[in-house]
Design an enzyme around this catalytic site. Structure first.
Site, PDB file in Angstrom:
ATOM      1  N   HIS A 304       0.974  -1.292   0.028  1.00 39.77           N
ATOM      2  CA  HIS A 304      -0.037   0.036   0.026  1.00 39.77           C
ATOM      3  C   HIS A 304       0.927   1.172   0.133  1.00 39.77           C
ATOM      4  CE1 HIS A 304      -3.129   2.807   1.066  1.00 39.77           C
ATOM      5  NE2 HIS A 304      -4.018   1.972   0.748  1.00 39.77           N
ATOM      6  N   ASP A 361      -8.128  -5.616   0.148  1.00 36.09           N
ATOM      7  CA  ASP A 361      -8.340  -6.559  -0.712  1.00 36.09           C
ATOM      8  C   ASP A 361      -7.892  -8.137  -0.689  1.00 36.09           C
ATOM      9  OD1 ASP A 361      -9.790  -4.599  -2.207  1.00 36.09           O
ATOM     10  OD2 ASP A 361      -7.786  -3.892  -3.023  1.00 36.09           O
TER      11      ASP A 361
END
Ligand code: CMC
Length: 426
Positions: A304, A361
């Site tokens: 991320h 996710d």
């Protein structure tokens, strides 16, 4: 004297103010830089650039913190509903009982979609991706629901319309893609219940709402509700900064979210886990591929831009995977593959050195599979969840007294002035 930084160029010093956020984050305000020095800044991917000042969401990527309007996402996931979280994000405070009831009535009142829109769905080719359809249909809403008289009306009614209709539109596209009859929203059902019913009810098999499934969907949407200036939210703000209507700005956000590096990663994770299983379930070759600089493959659901530790949303999602699967008595082999993959990656020096951890996710697809959502609808589920974030960020930008159209600059490295050569002389 207010805090500032000094930059010196060719012996001349310039002072630039320092802006400090409520959690102590610091920024150098460079808004006068070009005017005073002739310089611009260069920051590919905007990794060090703040595009706005915002009151909505706080993230601390080093500590794994996420709060909406100051409230930790863990508390919202545990105690709130998606509808209440939507209200919080858009209005800046938790609603009273009366305010929440009023909001529910508005959402119910606006839940139907113009019947003529059905024919659009029917005419998309069968293989169309639901994200492309959703983005087009949200943009098309302006044609069906033209501009309202006042800005206040436009903000309140258009916002409620979108929040309510997006569920109906997503479920409608699913039903039509299967050749099934569309199920209409019912006023007696809550926000998440209504969506599930529109997706899964059929005349031959009435949909039975399960409390654990409804709660899991609430949690899924709460975890996706906002994430400050990510790619799709920045798209909404940038497109919106040209003062385009809300539907068009949101449609741009949906298009941005579709990418596999962003919201599309939830679909890509399941595809990756399936490929691992189809290839005999051996994980190490995929870890090696992800580490190989000559191979474009990345571990989907890992890494991320902001989180350099475990994504707080992924922690909650993982917990919900176990909870929901146990409650529904489902044994999903992909969950075992995901857990083994996580364990191997988190012990691998490459992932440790690059601070790569599971993101939201990584486990969300397994929750969605358990609910019965088809894989190609996963990113649409993300989009429904992110809608309140996009709307609140758009609304904040509309109210910003220092608003400016978004218009970055560049450093040009192309040819210098070159004379045109007529085609017969080239
Ligand atoms: N697998 C393998 N290596 C990775 C991964 C990954 N998933 N993510 C980053 N890296 C490596 C990358 O190769 C680079 O290595 P090096 O410095 O040696 O060249 C380093 O880590 C930094 O990567 P980056 O691409 O510069 O980082 P970024 O902040 O620009 O990208 C990201 C963030 C999310 C796009 C990226 O981590 C990624 O592609 N992850 C996989 C896709 C994914 O799961 N996306 C969902 C993000 S969370 C949902 C959302 O909010 O969008």
């Amino acid at each position: 004297m207010a805090e500032h930084v000094t930059i010196t160029y060719n012996g001349t010093a310039f002072e630039l103010p320092v802006i400090t956020g409520s959690e102590g984050e610091k920024a150098i305000d460079i808004s006068t830089l070009r005017q005073n020095t002739g310089f611009i800044t260069l920051d590919p991917g905007y990794a060090n650039t703040g595009s706005c000042i915002s009151d909505i969401t706080f993230m601390d990527g080093e500590k794994g913190v996420l709060r909406y309007r100051g409230i930790p996402v863990e508390q919202l996931a545990e105690y709130s509903s998606f509808k209440e979280t939507v209200y919080l994000l858009i209005n800046g405070k938790l609603p009273t009982t009366d305010e929440l009831n009023e909001f529910s009535i508005l959402l119910n009142d606006h839940s139907l979609v113009h019947e003529d829109m059905k024919s659009f769905y029917q005419n998309f080719p069968r293989a169309s991706h639901p994200m492309g359809i959703l983005s087009s249909m949200v943009n098309a809403l302006r044609s069906f629901y033209p501009e309202l008289q006042t800005l206040e009306e436009e903000i309140n009614i258009t916002v409620t319309r979108l929040l309510s209709k997006i569920r109906t539109m997503a479920a409608m596209s699913y039903k039509i893609s299967r050749g099934h009859q569309v199920v209409y929203p019912r006023s007696g059902l809550l926000y998440c219940e209504n969506f599930l019913n529109m997706m899964f009810h059929t005349p031959v098999r009435p949909y039975k709402l399960d409390r654990a499934v409804v709660k899991a969907l609430n949690v899924f949407w709460i975890l996706h509700a906002d994430h400050e200036q990510n790619c799709s939210t920045s798209a909404v703000r940038l497109v919106g900064s040209g003062r385009v209507n809300l539907f068009a700005a949101i449609s741009a956000g949906i298009a941005a979210l579709w990418g596999p590096l962003h919201g599309g990663a939830n679909q890509a994770v399941i595809e990756m886990l399936n490929t691992i299983t189809e290839n005999g379930g051996r994980i190490q070759p995929f870890i090696d591929k992800a580490k190989d600089k000559n191979d474009p493959f990345r571990l989907m659901g890992f890494g991320h831009r902001v989180y350099k530790t475990y994504d707080p949303r992924a922690k909650i999602m993982k917990k919900w995977c176990d909870k929901l699967l146990a409650k529904l008595n489902i044994k999903d082999p992909l969950l075992d593959v995901a857990k083994e993959l996580e364990e191997i990656a988190l012990k691998d020096d490459y992932f440790i050195d690059h601070h790569l951890y599971p993101n939201v996710d990584f486990y969300s697809g397994i929750v969605l599979r358990a609910i019965g959502i088809p894989t190609n609808m996963f990113t649409v589920m993300f989009a429904i969840g992110r809608l309140p974030g996009w709307i609140s960020q758009w609304k904040e930008s509309m109210d910003d007294p220092n608003w400016k159209i978004g218009r970055p600059r560049q450093i040009y490295t192309g040819p210098n002035k070159t004379d045109y050569i007529p085609i017969n002389k080239r």
